[in-house]
Write a protein that holds these residues in place. Sequence first.
Motif, PDB file in Angstrom:
ATOM      1  N   UNK A  34       0.809  -1.226   0.000  1.00 23.61           N
ATOM      2  CA  UNK A  34       0.000   0.000   0.000  1.00 23.61           C
ATOM      3  C   UNK A  34       0.842   1.276   0.000  1.00 23.61           C
ATOM      4  N   UNK A  35       2.011   1.246   0.623  1.00 18.47           N
ATOM      5  CA  UNK A  35       2.857   2.438   0.704  1.00 18.47           C
ATOM      6  C   UNK A  35       4.112   2.338  -0.149  1.00 18.47           C
ATOM      7  N   UNK A  36       4.426   1.139  -0.625  1.00 17.99           N
ATOM      8  CA  UNK A  36       5.676   0.952  -1.340  1.00 17.99           C
ATOM      9  C   UNK A  36       6.822   0.922  -0.349  1.00 17.99           C
ATOM     10  N   UNK A  37       7.953   1.528  -0.728  1.00 18.85           N
ATOM     11  CA  UNK A  37       9.128   1.554   0.142  1.00 18.85           C
ATOM     12  C   UNK A  37       9.239   2.904   0.832  1.00 18.85           C
ATOM     13  N   UNK A  38       9.331   2.865   2.144  1.00 17.91           N
ATOM     14  CA  UNK A  38       9.514   4.070   2.963  1.00 17.91           C
ATOM     15  C   UNK A  38      10.780   3.909   3.779  1.00 17.91           C
ATOM     16  N   UNK A 127     -10.413  -3.891  -9.791  1.00 14.42           N
ATOM     17  CA  UNK A 127      -9.123  -3.278 -10.117  1.00 14.42           C
ATOM     18  C   UNK A 127      -7.983  -3.623  -9.159  1.00 14.42           C
ATOM     19  N   UNK A 128      -8.307  -4.138  -7.978  1.00 14.23           N
ATOM     20  CA  UNK A 128      -7.316  -4.307  -6.908  1.00 14.23           C
ATOM     21  C   UNK A 128      -6.144  -5.201  -7.225  1.00 14.23           C
ATOM     22  N   UNK A 135      -0.010   1.158  -8.264  1.00  9.06           N
ATOM     23  CA  UNK A 135       0.735   2.403  -8.490  1.00  9.06           C
ATOM     24  C   UNK A 135      -0.062   3.609  -7.990  1.00  9.06           C
ATOM     25  N   UNK A 136      -1.345   3.658  -8.327  1.00  6.05           N
ATOM     26  CA  UNK A 136      -2.208   4.770  -7.891  1.00  6.05           C
ATOM     27  C   UNK A 136      -2.353   4.787  -6.371  1.00  6.05           C
ATOM     28  N   UNK A 137      -2.517   3.623  -5.770  1.00  9.54           N
ATOM     29  CA  UNK A 137      -2.666   3.547  -4.316  1.00  9.54           C
ATOM     30  C   UNK A 137      -1.404   4.052  -3.622  1.00  9.54           C
ATOM     31  N   UNK A 138      -0.242   3.622  -4.091  1.00  9.00           N
ATOM     32  CA  UNK A 138       1.019   4.071  -3.495  1.00  9.00           C
ATOM     33  C   UNK A 138       1.158   5.589  -3.629  1.00  9.00           C
ATOM     34  N   UNK A 139       0.785   6.138  -4.781  1.00 12.14           N
ATOM     35  CA  UNK A 139       0.818   7.600  -4.948  1.00 12.14           C
ATOM     36  C   UNK A 139      -0.106   8.275  -3.935  1.00 12.14           C
TER      37      UNK A 139
END
Length: 153
Positions: A34-38, A127-128, A135-139
């Motif tokens: 959901x957040x990608x890499x932080x 779409x999930x 990509x959209x969710x991470x943005x």
Amino acid sequence: MKELIETFYTALNNRDANTMISCYHEDIIFIDPAFGELKSDRAKNMWRMLCKNGKDLKIAFSQVEADENTGKAHWEAWYTFSKTGRPVHNKIDAQFEFMDGKIIKHIDHFSLHRWASQAMGWKGNLLGGTGFFKKKLIQQTNRMLDKFIASRS
């Protein structure tokens, strides 16, 4: 290190971000669908934001295993997704790497498609599972995190 993981998840269940963050190494890398890499402060602020906003968040953890270098756990989260008001029950498998007695890397694995179906209903189900959705969710989650960080300044 098993106790460190247990402290982390007990703090999450209590929405105690400061205790959670105390388990993290200064150079933490966190990764999830959901957040990608932080990295570093962004990872720490993600937990601050989730603890602050997760009014009805409840978690349970199990299968905690760890040695001096690595660890893993299974955890489940129950909460209401704020944008839709829909209930979510997310099942997550976490992997950890340790350095200097702290968590240096934390990777959460879960089905983004399953999460999206619960959080967003039929649109999430449709779409999930797509790369476009991820990509959209991470943005979106990172914009939300940026606003949270800016509000703390």
